[in-house]
Design a protein around this motif. Structure first.
Motif, PDB file in Angstrom:
ATOM      1  N   PRO A   1       5.979  34.970  28.136  1.00 29.53           N
ATOM      2  CA  PRO A   1       7.001  34.253  27.061  1.00 29.53           C
ATOM      3  C   PRO A   1       6.056  33.444  26.143  1.00 29.53           C
ATOM      4  CG  PRO A   1       7.452  33.746  29.564  1.00 29.53           C
ATOM      5  CD  PRO A   1       5.955  34.454  29.536  1.00 29.53           C
ATOM      6  N   LEU A   2       6.599  33.329  25.044  1.00 29.29           N
ATOM      7  CA  LEU A   2       5.999  32.316  23.988  1.00 29.29           C
ATOM      8  C   LEU A   2       5.618  31.081  24.472  1.00 29.29           C
ATOM      9  CD1 LEU A   2       5.163  32.692  21.141  1.00 29.29           C
ATOM     10  CD2 LEU A   2       7.408  32.066  20.305  1.00 29.29           C
ATOM     11  N   LEU A   3       6.460  30.391  25.199  1.00 25.22           N
ATOM     12  CA  LEU A   3       6.238  29.004  25.723  1.00 25.22           C
ATOM     13  C   LEU A   3       5.101  29.167  26.240  1.00 25.22           C
ATOM     14  CD1 LEU A   3       7.157  26.056  25.955  1.00 25.22           C
ATOM     15  CD2 LEU A   3       8.412  26.764  28.033  1.00 25.22           C
ATOM     16  N   VAL A   4       4.509  29.879  27.030  1.00 23.06           N
ATOM     17  CA  VAL A   4       3.319  29.803  27.855  1.00 23.06           C
ATOM     18  C   VAL A   4       2.261  29.765  27.028  1.00 23.06           C
ATOM     19  CG1 VAL A   4       1.651  31.340  29.498  1.00 23.06           C
ATOM     20  CG2 VAL A   4       4.462  30.956  29.839  1.00 23.06           C
ATOM     21  N   HIS A   5       2.242  30.979  25.613  1.00 23.59           N
ATOM     22  CA  HIS A   5       1.273  30.967  24.785  1.00 23.59           C
ATOM     23  C   HIS A   5       1.181  29.458  24.078  1.00 23.59           C
ATOM     24  CE1 HIS A   5       0.494  34.878  25.537  1.00 23.59           C
ATOM     25  NE2 HIS A   5       1.583  35.335  25.064  1.00 23.59           N
ATOM     26  N   ALA A   6       2.229  28.731  23.950  1.00 23.02           N
ATOM     27  CA  ALA A   6       2.001  27.333  23.304  1.00 23.02           C
ATOM     28  C   ALA A   6       1.285  26.482  24.181  1.00 23.02           C
ATOM     29  CB  ALA A   6       3.642  26.876  23.238  1.00 23.02           C
ATOM     30  N   VAL A   7       1.590  26.583  25.451  1.00 26.18           N
ATOM     31  CA  VAL A   7       0.617  25.659  26.374  1.00 26.18           C
ATOM     32  C   VAL A   7      -0.687  26.134  26.516  1.00 26.18           C
ATOM     33  CG1 VAL A   7       0.577  25.207  29.055  1.00 26.18           C
ATOM     34  CG2 VAL A   7       2.858  25.310  27.983  1.00 26.18           C
ATOM     35  N   GLU A   8      -1.108  27.400  26.327  1.00 28.40           N
ATOM     36  CA  GLU A   8      -2.378  27.698  26.062  1.00 28.40           C
ATOM     37  C   GLU A   8      -3.173  27.297  24.785  1.00 28.40           C
ATOM     38  OE1 GLU A   8      -1.853  32.145  28.335  1.00 28.40           O
ATOM     39  OE2 GLU A   8      -1.697  32.160  26.186  1.00 28.40           O
ATOM     40  N   CYS A   9      -2.415  27.140  23.812  1.00 21.59           N
ATOM     41  CA  CYS A   9      -2.665  26.647  22.727  1.00 21.59           C
ATOM     42  C   CYS A   9      -3.146  25.080  22.913  1.00 21.59           C
ATOM     43  CB  CYS A   9      -1.981  26.605  21.506  1.00 21.59           C
ATOM     44  SG  CYS A   9      -1.803  28.441  20.524  1.00 21.59           S
ATOM     45  N   TRP A  10      -2.371  24.411  23.560  1.00 26.62           N
ATOM     46  CA  TRP A  10      -2.394  23.087  23.719  1.00 26.62           C
ATOM     47  C   TRP A  10      -3.551  22.830  24.668  1.00 26.62           C
ATOM     48  CZ3 TRP A  10      -0.891  18.995  21.450  1.00 26.62           C
ATOM     49  CH2 TRP A  10       0.283  18.832  20.831  1.00 26.62           C
ATOM     50  N   ALA A  11      -3.772  23.792  25.734  1.00 24.96           N
ATOM     51  CA  ALA A  11      -4.939  23.765  26.595  1.00 24.96           C
ATOM     52  C   ALA A  11      -6.150  23.684  25.839  1.00 24.96           C
ATOM     53  CB  ALA A  11      -5.032  24.743  27.802  1.00 24.96           C
ATOM     54  N   VAL A  12      -6.440  24.782  24.967  1.00 26.53           N
ATOM     55  CA  VAL A  12      -7.529  25.064  24.003  1.00 26.53           C
ATOM     56  C   VAL A  12      -7.726  23.883  23.539  1.00 26.53           C
ATOM     57  CG1 VAL A  12      -8.628  26.655  22.232  1.00 26.53           C
ATOM     58  CG2 VAL A  12      -7.498  27.712  24.506  1.00 26.53           C
ATOM     59  N   ALA A  13      -6.846  23.081  22.617  1.00 26.99           N
ATOM     60  CA  ALA A  13      -6.949  22.033  21.808  1.00 26.99           C
ATOM     61  C   ALA A  13      -7.392  20.944  22.570  1.00 26.99           C
ATOM     62  CB  ALA A  13      -5.858  21.719  21.193  1.00 26.99           C
ATOM     63  N   GLY A  14      -7.043  20.853  23.593  1.00 22.61           N
ATOM     64  CA  GLY A  14      -7.457  19.794  24.978  1.00 22.61           C
ATOM     65  C   GLY A  14      -9.015  19.991  24.906  1.00 22.61           C
ATOM     66  N   ILE A  15      -9.549  21.229  25.394  1.00 30.11           N
ATOM     67  CA  ILE A  15     -11.112  21.603  25.656  1.00 30.11           C
ATOM     68  C   ILE A  15     -11.599  21.318  24.482  1.00 30.11           C
ATOM     69  CG2 ILE A  15     -12.530  23.478  26.027  1.00 30.11           C
ATOM     70  CD1 ILE A  15     -10.353  24.629  27.826  1.00 30.11           C
ATOM     71  N   GLN A  16     -11.445  21.595  23.165  1.00 31.97           N
ATOM     72  CA  GLN A  16     -11.900  21.094  22.056  1.00 31.97           C
ATOM     73  C   GLN A  16     -12.202  19.939  21.705  1.00 31.97           C
ATOM     74  OE1 GLN A  16     -11.536  20.144  18.612  1.00 31.97           O
ATOM     75  NE2 GLN A  16      -9.502  20.076  19.063  1.00 31.97           N
ATOM     76  N   ALA A  17     -11.077  19.113  21.907  1.00 36.38           N
ATOM     77  CA  ALA A  17     -11.019  17.546  21.797  1.00 36.38           C
ATOM     78  C   ALA A  17     -11.959  17.029  22.818  1.00 36.38           C
ATOM     79  CB  ALA A  17      -9.633  17.072  21.850  1.00 36.38           C
ATOM     80  N   LEU A  18     -12.113  17.319  24.088  1.00 40.76           N
ATOM     81  CA  LEU A  18     -12.924  16.713  24.903  1.00 40.76           C
ATOM     82  C   LEU A  18     -14.184  16.986  24.479  1.00 40.76           C
ATOM     83  CD1 LEU A  18     -11.156  17.560  28.250  1.00 40.76           C
ATOM     84  CD2 LEU A  18     -11.386  15.442  27.115  1.00 40.76           C
ATOM     85  N   LEU A  19     -14.473  18.026  23.917  1.00 46.22           N
ATOM     86  CA  LEU A  19     -15.824  18.494  23.412  1.00 46.22           C
ATOM     87  C   LEU A  19     -16.424  17.542  22.251  1.00 46.22           C
ATOM     88  CD1 LEU A  19     -15.961  22.487  23.928  1.00 46.22           C
ATOM     89  CD2 LEU A  19     -17.284  20.718  25.154  1.00 46.22           C
TER      90      LEU A  19
END
Length: 112
Positions: A83-101
């Motif tokens: 589902p597209l919603l899962v991909h949206a959460v994946e984008c947030w997860a990747v953004a969270g990782i890059q923000a932590l870095l």
């Protein structure tokens, strides 16, 4: 759905892309042109938005995370069956990782 390994690698890729856009000297000329474009009409909200976007590692990082995940899903045909919603959460997860870095990088030496 992306696994943790893929999310981690995409987070590092988005972090690197963010560093390129916001800080790396190879794009100094483009950032200077953006500053001059903004200065020519400094009260423009659109120009201010773009200048602020390029200067903020967290703002740019969000968009670059979205682009990174989108390119990866397109290249690997990962859009189907999830589902597209899962991909949206994946984008947030990747953004969270890059923000932590970025936050970790900011805490190091202050070279920026």
């Amino acid at each position: 759905m992306l696994n943790l390994w893929e999310l981690g690698v995409l987070g590092f890729a988005a972090y690197r892309a963010t560093q390129l856009v916001v800080f790396d000297s190879i794009l100094d000329g483009a950032r200077e042109k953006l500053e001059m474009w903004h200065a020519a009409k400094f009260d423009s909200k659109v120009r201010t938005f773009f200048r602020d976007l390029i200067g903020c590692p967290y703002c740019s990082g969000w968009w670059l995370s979205l682009i990174t995940v989108t390119v990866y899903l397109t290249a690997t045909d990962g859009w189907t069956g999830t589902p597209l919603l899962v991909h949206a959460v994946e984008c947030w997860a990747v953004a969270g990782i890059q923000a932590l870095l970025n936050r970790w990088d900011d805490s190091l030496s202050g070279d920026h």
